[in-house]
Design an enzyme around this catalytic site. Sequence first.
Site, PDB file in Angstrom:
ATOM      1  N   ASP A  78       0.836  -1.207   0.000  1.00  0.00           N
ATOM      2  CA  ASP A  78       0.000   0.000   0.000  1.00  0.00           C
ATOM      3  C   ASP A  78       0.869   1.255   0.000  1.00  0.00           C
ATOM      4  O   ASP A  78       2.051   1.221   0.334  1.00  0.00           O
ATOM      5  CB  ASP A  78      -0.951   0.011   1.192  1.00  0.00           C
ATOM      6  CG  ASP A  78      -0.230   0.043   2.535  1.00  0.00           C
ATOM      7  OD1 ASP A  78       0.804  -0.653   2.675  1.00  0.00           O
ATOM      8  OD2 ASP A  78      -0.693   0.758   3.442  1.00  0.00           O
ATOM      9  N   GLU A 145       0.046  -1.192   5.646  1.00  0.00           N
ATOM     10  CA  GLU A 145       1.132  -0.753   6.530  1.00  0.00           C
ATOM     11  C   GLU A 145       0.968   0.702   6.915  1.00  0.00           C
ATOM     12  O   GLU A 145       1.228   1.092   8.061  1.00  0.00           O
ATOM     13  CB  GLU A 145       2.476  -0.977   5.830  1.00  0.00           C
ATOM     14  CG  GLU A 145       3.691  -0.775   6.735  1.00  0.00           C
ATOM     15  CD  GLU A 145       4.217   0.651   6.771  1.00  0.00           C
ATOM     16  OE1 GLU A 145       5.077   0.961   7.613  1.00  0.00           O
ATOM     17  OE2 GLU A 145       3.752   1.485   5.959  1.00  0.00           O
TER      18      GLU A 145
END
Length: 485
Positions: A78, A145
């Site tokens: 991400d 994350e």
Amino acid sequence: MSKLNGLGGDKVFYYFEEICKIPHGSENEMALSNYIAEFAKERGLYCRQDEHYNVLIKKPGSKGYENVAPMIIQGHIDMVCEKNAGTDLDFLTDPIQIYVKDDFIHAEGTTLGADNGIAVAYMLALLDDNTLEHPPLEAIFTVEEEIGMGGARTFETFDVEGKRFLNMDTEEEGVLLSGCAGGCRVRVYLPTQRKDSPEGKEAFQIAIHGLKGGHSGADIHLQRASANRLIGRVLFQLGKEVDYLLASVDGGNMDNAICREAEAIVLIDQNNEGKVRSLLAKIEKDFQVEYKTSETSITITMEALKEKVFKVLTNDTKSKVVSLLMLLPYGVQTMSMEMQGLVESSSNIGILKTTSDHIYFDNAVRSSIESRKALITQKIESVASLCGASVECVNDYPGWRFNPDSPLLKLFAKCYGKMFGKEATISAIHAGLECGLFSEKIPNLDMVSIGPEMYDVHTPDERLSISSTIRVWEFLKEVLKQMDH
């Protein structure tokens, strides 16, 4: 047509460009996760994609390395989605528009996603190249994350065999990390009371622009301004000079990004407009003096609104909002006594949002010492309690205790010295890494973190050094080659 073709680095830049074509902001990683899983399927590699869209891919060791202990390599898929005002890009559906200038890859008005797309590119390039010498590889691609390490938190390790772990989420070439801070997200909810807007008031938007922003962990020591903090100071000083009403206040999109822009909708008497503009000009100059070293373009604007504002906050709610913005901890709180120059504890007011029934303050709290992380949280709870606000602590993650005696760290340092003729910097980082969570899941895990040079991550000025990316790729290949025991 490829914009990165011919840069070198084998297929690293090819995969980085492919990643940029696939939207992959936090909580929107399914498409990139599917791309990675399909990549493994096409090459006949072991692949496990879980319900959260984390992916594990295994590749056997090359000839002569079949029985060497496996190496885990990990990165997150991400990215932080930030863009400049006026940039027409939908992060949910549109590709990142990249371009090359000198030694850097940039994005047009948005974050680039080199954090941590370049790790994903390195890992795919390793898995795709059958000419390399390496031990068995276990590549872990995690999600979410950037919003609390949700992927590392949910990833199951029952089929992971390695005890050596390489995280590729570092942003400085030549730095070998062997420790990081832990953190948590502390959300403050202030209930709001509203009243009807009185007649005879003019509505204006007061906004803070031009701040550099940055990563709330890696850049917090640079003493950059937070637009959320500054808008609070503006409102406080404004209240000392004129009677104003507050309708809303908003700023920031990510708790782990230093807020670059914030705005407040205020109502004032028409005959006070000139006085307010003069005051804002004075405050702007004061801010520019205060931050003359760390910020270069602080701007305060005031624009009249055409539409009518029907509801405003009561004076009591307004006072509490301003108090929270003035008193919530922001910036470096303590410095490490063990490692010179390392931030030990910090807090960042990343998101400020007005809703129909409350105002929400999202704080990223970090520390390499758990009790100090708890202390900052307790300070936030105390301030919130005085203002009648509630507090929720979520996404707590552990730190990674600094280990200068790591065998893996020593191997990387030795290899770096031989390749580049100079010593690598061995350090810890104030930003959070997923290593702490993985060390809890896999006992006796030996870890190190590396990465290429990148700048201004979590901002639209994010850029990735091409030459550094190539050097780190060559280093990565060489250090894997040396793992023969």
